[in-house]
Design a protein around this motif. Structure first.
Motif, PDB file in Angstrom:
ATOM      1  N   ASP A 195       0.752  -1.137  -0.067  1.00 27.64           N
ATOM      2  CA  ASP A 195      -0.043  -0.077  -0.049  1.00 27.64           C
ATOM      3  C   ASP A 195       0.809   1.229  -0.181  1.00 27.64           C
ATOM      4  O   ASP A 195       0.533   2.353  -0.656  1.00 27.64           O
ATOM      5  CB  ASP A 195      -0.966   0.049   1.294  1.00 27.64           C
ATOM      6  N   LEU A 196       1.867   1.330   0.738  1.00 25.49           N
ATOM      7  CA  LEU A 196       2.791   2.382   0.933  1.00 25.49           C
ATOM      8  C   LEU A 196       3.512   2.520  -0.469  1.00 25.49           C
ATOM      9  O   LEU A 196       3.722   3.824  -0.887  1.00 25.49           O
ATOM     10  CB  LEU A 196       3.981   2.181   1.952  1.00 25.49           C
ATOM     11  N   LEU A 197       4.159   1.520  -0.999  1.00 27.97           N
ATOM     12  CA  LEU A 197       4.626   1.854  -2.460  1.00 27.97           C
ATOM     13  C   LEU A 197       3.782   2.106  -3.376  1.00 27.97           C
ATOM     14  O   LEU A 197       3.915   3.026  -4.111  1.00 27.97           O
ATOM     15  CB  LEU A 197       5.407   0.395  -2.896  1.00 27.97           C
ATOM     16  N   ARG A 198       2.648   1.590  -3.418  1.00 27.64           N
ATOM     17  CA  ARG A 198       1.499   1.963  -4.509  1.00 27.64           C
ATOM     18  C   ARG A 198       1.148   3.422  -4.262  1.00 27.64           C
ATOM     19  O   ARG A 198       1.102   4.041  -5.229  1.00 27.64           O
ATOM     20  CB  ARG A 198       0.199   0.802  -4.212  1.00 27.64           C
ATOM     21  N   ALA A 199       0.941   3.903  -3.140  1.00 28.20           N
ATOM     22  CA  ALA A 199       0.762   5.311  -2.823  1.00 28.20           C
ATOM     23  C   ALA A 199       1.923   6.239  -3.407  1.00 28.20           C
ATOM     24  O   ALA A 199       1.769   7.274  -4.131  1.00 28.20           O
ATOM     25  CB  ALA A 199       0.428   5.574  -1.322  1.00 28.20           C
ATOM     26  N   GLN A 200       3.122   5.822  -3.087  1.00 28.16           N
ATOM     27  CA  GLN A 200       4.216   6.442  -3.497  1.00 28.16           C
ATOM     28  C   GLN A 200       4.242   6.676  -4.886  1.00 28.16           C
ATOM     29  O   GLN A 200       4.867   7.379  -5.898  1.00 28.16           O
ATOM     30  CB  GLN A 200       5.797   6.102  -3.084  1.00 28.16           C
ATOM     31  N   ILE A 201       3.875   5.506  -5.727  1.00 25.98           N
ATOM     32  CA  ILE A 201       4.067   5.417  -7.279  1.00 25.98           C
ATOM     33  C   ILE A 201       2.751   6.590  -7.614  1.00 25.98           C
ATOM     34  O   ILE A 201       3.027   7.064  -8.583  1.00 25.98           O
ATOM     35  CB  ILE A 201       3.603   4.045  -7.686  1.00 25.98           C
ATOM     36  N   LYS A 202       1.630   6.126  -7.059  1.00 27.46           N
ATOM     37  CA  LYS A 202       0.670   7.273  -7.551  1.00 27.46           C
ATOM     38  C   LYS A 202       0.923   8.459  -7.488  1.00 27.46           C
ATOM     39  O   LYS A 202       0.530   9.552  -8.148  1.00 27.46           O
ATOM     40  CB  LYS A 202      -0.761   6.805  -7.037  1.00 27.46           C
ATOM     41  N   SER A 203       1.715   8.861  -6.338  1.00 26.61           N
ATOM     42  CA  SER A 203       2.024  10.321  -6.130  1.00 26.61           C
ATOM     43  C   SER A 203       3.214  10.840  -6.868  1.00 26.61           C
ATOM     44  O   SER A 203       3.292  12.047  -6.979  1.00 26.61           O
ATOM     45  CB  SER A 203       2.323  10.584  -4.709  1.00 26.61           C
ATOM     46  N   GLY A 204       3.651  10.180  -7.690  1.00 26.49           N
ATOM     47  CA  GLY A 204       4.974  10.519  -8.392  1.00 26.49           C
ATOM     48  C   GLY A 204       6.241  10.452  -7.580  1.00 26.49           C
ATOM     49  O   GLY A 204       7.459  10.867  -8.034  1.00 26.49           O
ATOM     50  N   GLU A 205       6.189  10.134  -6.087  1.00 18.46           N
ATOM     51  CA  GLU A 205       7.293  10.067  -5.420  1.00 18.46           C
ATOM     52  C   GLU A 205       8.403   8.975  -5.925  1.00 18.46           C
ATOM     53  O   GLU A 205       9.554   9.101  -5.810  1.00 18.46           O
ATOM     54  CB  GLU A 205       6.983   9.828  -3.923  1.00 18.46           C
ATOM     55  N   LEU A 206       7.633   7.771  -6.711  1.00 18.36           N
ATOM     56  CA  LEU A 206       8.608   7.146  -7.128  1.00 18.36           C
ATOM     57  C   LEU A 206       8.029   6.970  -8.613  1.00 18.36           C
ATOM     58  O   LEU A 206       7.019   6.458  -9.034  1.00 18.36           O
ATOM     59  CB  LEU A 206       8.179   5.489  -6.680  1.00 18.36           C
ATOM     60  N   PRO A 207       8.809   7.758  -9.422  1.00 20.24           N
ATOM     61  CA  PRO A 207       8.516   8.085 -11.001  1.00 20.24           C
ATOM     62  C   PRO A 207       8.572   6.853 -11.658  1.00 20.24           C
ATOM     63  O   PRO A 207       9.446   5.995 -11.482  1.00 20.24           O
ATOM     64  CB  PRO A 207       9.330   9.382 -11.128  1.00 20.24           C
ATOM     65  N   PRO A 208       7.822   7.020 -13.007  1.00 17.59           N
ATOM     66  CA  PRO A 208       7.981   5.929 -13.957  1.00 17.59           C
ATOM     67  C   PRO A 208       9.163   5.726 -14.598  1.00 17.59           C
ATOM     68  O   PRO A 208      10.046   6.724 -14.587  1.00 17.59           O
ATOM     69  CB  PRO A 208       7.115   6.364 -14.988  1.00 17.59           C
ATOM     70  N   ASN A 209       9.611   4.493 -14.770  1.00 16.05           N
ATOM     71  CA  ASN A 209      10.883   4.289 -15.358  1.00 16.05           C
ATOM     72  C   ASN A 209      12.053   4.424 -14.579  1.00 16.05           C
ATOM     73  O   ASN A 209      13.181   4.345 -14.846  1.00 16.05           O
ATOM     74  CB  ASN A 209      11.105   4.812 -16.647  1.00 16.05           C
ATOM     75  N   ARG A 210      11.811   4.449 -13.086  1.00 15.64           N
ATOM     76  CA  ARG A 210      13.162   4.584 -12.193  1.00 15.64           C
ATOM     77  C   ARG A 210      12.885   3.487 -11.053  1.00 15.64           C
ATOM     78  O   ARG A 210      11.865   2.879 -10.902  1.00 15.64           O
ATOM     79  CB  ARG A 210      12.715   5.789 -11.732  1.00 15.64           C
ATOM     80  N   PRO A 211      14.017   3.102 -10.657  1.00 10.86           N
ATOM     81  CA  PRO A 211      13.938   1.767  -9.856  1.00 10.86           C
ATOM     82  C   PRO A 211      13.433   2.298  -8.415  1.00 10.86           C
ATOM     83  O   PRO A 211      13.484   3.289  -7.979  1.00 10.86           O
ATOM     84  CB  PRO A 211      15.441   1.518  -9.585  1.00 10.86           C
TER      85      PRO A 211
END
Length: 89
Positions: free
Chosen positions: A17-33
């Protein structure tokens, strides 16, 4: 959002859930590890199996992709449905 080690929700689900939220917020951006397994274990005081299970959930959802010897990356969902133009021309 933090991991609640005393709460009723499974730790792997909390991390997913935490990682999913970070992906959706852009904190973990597309095409980045995403952070390495080891780093996630240290950051959230979790075991390897817990981290792997959480990452597996997000991989199954199509949010992450693991590339051998490279790491686990956030999928660029903005490119879904866009024709692949490689090799044309």
């Amino acid at each position: 959002m933090t991991i609640d080690h005393e709460g009723p929700e499974p730790l792997y689900q909390q991390l997913a859930d935490l990682l999913r939220a970070q992906i959706k917020s852009g904190e973990l951006p597309p095409n980045r590890p995403i952070p390495t397994e080891q780093r996630l274990m240290q950051m959230h005081e979790l075991g390897r199996d817990t981290v792997r299970r959480a990452v597996g959930i997000l991989r199954d959802e199509g949010l992450l992709i693991t590339v051998k010897a490279r790491g686990t990356f956030v999928v660029d969902r903005s490119q879904e449905g866009v024709p692949d133009r490689r090799g044309e021309g």
